[in-house]
Design a protein around this motif. Structure first.
Motif, PDB file in Angstrom:
ATOM      1  N   VAL A   1       0.852  -1.414  -0.039  1.00 58.41           N
ATOM      2  CA  VAL A   1       0.070   0.001  -0.045  1.00 58.41           C
ATOM      3  C   VAL A   1       0.961   1.359   0.003  1.00 58.41           C
ATOM      4  O   VAL A   1       1.907   1.494   0.867  1.00 58.41           O
ATOM      5  CB  VAL A   1      -1.045  -0.025   1.225  1.00 58.41           C
ATOM      6  CG1 VAL A   1      -1.738   1.286   1.273  1.00 58.41           C
ATOM      7  CG2 VAL A   1      -1.789  -1.181   1.272  1.00 58.41           C
ATOM      8  N   THR A   2       0.859   2.220  -0.803  1.00 62.63           N
ATOM      9  CA  THR A   2       1.520   3.116  -1.211  1.00 62.63           C
ATOM     10  C   THR A   2       0.681   4.766  -1.019  1.00 62.63           C
ATOM     11  O   THR A   2      -0.403   4.481  -1.365  1.00 62.63           O
ATOM     12  CB  THR A   2       2.372   3.170  -2.389  1.00 62.63           C
ATOM     13  OG1 THR A   2       1.412   3.441  -3.436  1.00 62.63           O
ATOM     14  CG2 THR A   2       3.119   2.263  -2.541  1.00 62.63           C
ATOM     15  N   THR A   3       1.241   5.503  -0.250  1.00 62.44           N
ATOM     16  CA  THR A   3       0.361   6.651  -0.051  1.00 62.44           C
ATOM     17  C   THR A   3       1.061   7.889  -0.387  1.00 62.44           C
ATOM     18  O   THR A   3       2.533   8.220   0.046  1.00 62.44           O
ATOM     19  CB  THR A   3       0.052   6.961   1.354  1.00 62.44           C
ATOM     20  OG1 THR A   3      -0.631   6.135   1.938  1.00 62.44           O
ATOM     21  CG2 THR A   3      -0.633   8.244   1.758  1.00 62.44           C
ATOM     22  N   ARG A   4       0.952   8.548  -1.465  1.00 62.10           N
ATOM     23  CA  ARG A   4       1.726   9.772  -1.929  1.00 62.10           C
ATOM     24  C   ARG A   4       1.524  10.862  -1.055  1.00 62.10           C
ATOM     25  O   ARG A   4       0.421  11.156  -0.552  1.00 62.10           O
ATOM     26  CB  ARG A   4       1.364  10.135  -3.381  1.00 62.10           C
ATOM     27  CG  ARG A   4       2.279  11.391  -3.853  1.00 62.10           C
ATOM     28  CD  ARG A   4       1.748  12.149  -5.184  1.00 62.10           C
ATOM     29  NE  ARG A   4       1.508  10.777  -6.264  1.00 62.10           N
ATOM     30  CZ  ARG A   4       0.445  10.949  -6.994  1.00 62.10           C
ATOM     31  NH1 ARG A   4      -0.512  11.806  -6.892  1.00 62.10           N
ATOM     32  NH2 ARG A   4       0.316  10.193  -7.860  1.00 62.10           N
TER      33      ARG A   4
ATOM     34  N   LYS B   1       6.905  -4.025   6.822  1.00 65.28           N
ATOM     35  CA  LYS B   1       7.568  -2.883   7.097  1.00 65.28           C
ATOM     36  C   LYS B   1       6.837  -1.829   6.455  1.00 65.28           C
ATOM     37  O   LYS B   1       6.171  -1.698   5.535  1.00 65.28           O
ATOM     38  CB  LYS B   1       9.038  -2.999   6.473  1.00 65.28           C
ATOM     39  CG  LYS B   1       9.163  -3.209   4.906  1.00 65.28           C
ATOM     40  CD  LYS B   1      10.554  -3.367   4.455  1.00 65.28           C
ATOM     41  CE  LYS B   1      10.700  -3.452   3.118  1.00 65.28           C
ATOM     42  NZ  LYS B   1      12.125  -3.608   2.606  1.00 65.28           N
ATOM     43  N   THR B   2       7.184  -0.780   7.096  1.00 66.58           N
ATOM     44  CA  THR B   2       6.585   0.599   6.273  1.00 66.58           C
ATOM     45  C   THR B   2       7.681   1.390   6.391  1.00 66.58           C
ATOM     46  O   THR B   2       8.526   1.770   7.426  1.00 66.58           O
ATOM     47  CB  THR B   2       5.696   1.078   7.469  1.00 66.58           C
ATOM     48  OG1 THR B   2       4.406   0.195   7.432  1.00 66.58           O
ATOM     49  CG2 THR B   2       4.969   2.460   7.026  1.00 66.58           C
TER      50      THR B   2
ATOM     51  N   ARG C   1      12.914   3.666   7.570  1.00 70.90           N
ATOM     52  CA  ARG C   1      11.672   3.041   8.046  1.00 70.90           C
ATOM     53  C   ARG C   1      11.028   4.013   8.922  1.00 70.90           C
ATOM     54  O   ARG C   1      11.743   4.883   9.590  1.00 70.90           O
ATOM     55  CB  ARG C   1      12.225   1.701   8.807  1.00 70.90           C
ATOM     56  CG  ARG C   1      12.584   0.560   8.207  1.00 70.90           C
ATOM     57  CD  ARG C   1      12.911  -0.484   8.933  1.00 70.90           C
ATOM     58  NE  ARG C   1      13.027  -1.643   8.433  1.00 70.90           N
ATOM     59  CZ  ARG C   1      13.688  -2.846   8.722  1.00 70.90           C
ATOM     60  NH1 ARG C   1      13.985  -2.856  10.001  1.00 70.90           N
ATOM     61  NH2 ARG C   1      14.031  -3.980   7.950  1.00 70.90           N
ATOM     62  N   ILE C   2       9.790   3.767   9.037  1.00 70.22           N
ATOM     63  CA  ILE C   2       9.139   4.549  10.018  1.00 70.22           C
ATOM     64  C   ILE C   2       8.064   3.515  10.851  1.00 70.22           C
ATOM     65  O   ILE C   2       7.886   2.549  10.566  1.00 70.22           O
ATOM     66  CB  ILE C   2       8.037   5.611   9.210  1.00 70.22           C
ATOM     67  CG1 ILE C   2       7.294   5.157   8.420  1.00 70.22           C
ATOM     68  CG2 ILE C   2       9.086   6.959   8.713  1.00 70.22           C
ATOM     69  CD1 ILE C   2       6.086   6.126   7.739  1.00 70.22           C
TER      70      ILE C   2
END
Length: 170
Positions: free
Chosen positions: A6-9, A127-128, A152-153
């Motif tokens: 899942v990607t969030t711009r 991982k995020t 990483r966050i």
């Protein structure tokens, strides 16, 4: 989340990570007269604090491919292999390679830096991280390299607060 990404711009004004902020400011300072920075304008000695988190990708046209010229040591360790000399087509799982190709193509086509929050789950691991991708152009206009910094966050507790463009890939 099942296996996938899942990607969030994120807007560039929302860079809260110090290393990414510093690298973005550095990249902005390297462009001249409204032109994109060239590869030769970027000196790794200027950012020793970020070297393990940095990747440099060469843009190959017709067909569009992205070849790692540098895969930062921390990034390579976290991914489990070093992609230096290889392309994003070699990345697995394939949905992750597809995401990289889409995001880097966006950088080439728009000639703009992008910031994404990326959450991936694969083989019961997740991982995020944040990735800032910045275009470089030897002629100041045509993107032929991409400089990235990733780290990483901890994901936010409430996903409804994202409020940004989100894309899911499986």
């Amino acid at each position: 989340m099942q296996d996938g990404v899942v990607t969030t711009r994120m807007p560039l004004t929302d860079i809260e990570h110090e290393a990414l902020q510093r690298m973005h400011a550095y990249w902005l300072s390297r462009g001249q007269g409204g032109l994109l920075p060239r590869r030769r304008d970027i000196d790794p000695l200027d950012f020793p604090w970020a070297l393990g988190l940095v990747c440099l990708l060469e843009v190959e046209h017709a067909p569009m491919r992205f070849r790692y010229r540098v895969d930062g040591t921390i990034i390579a360790d976290r991914h489990g292999e070093d992609f230096t000399g290889r392309t994003t087509d070699d990345v697995r799982p394939i949905f992750y390679a597809d995401m990289l190709r889409n995001h880097f193509t966006e950088v080439v086509e728009t000639r703009r830096a992008t910031l994404y929050r990326i959450a991936i789950r694969y083989d019961e691991r997740s991982k995020t991280y944040l990735r800032l991708a910045m275009p470089l152009a030897d002629d100041g206009m045509t993107v032929n390299m991409i400089l990235t910094i990733s780290d990483r966050i901890t994901p936010p507790a409430d996903r409804s607060t994202f409020g940004h463009y989100e894309e899911r890939m499986r």
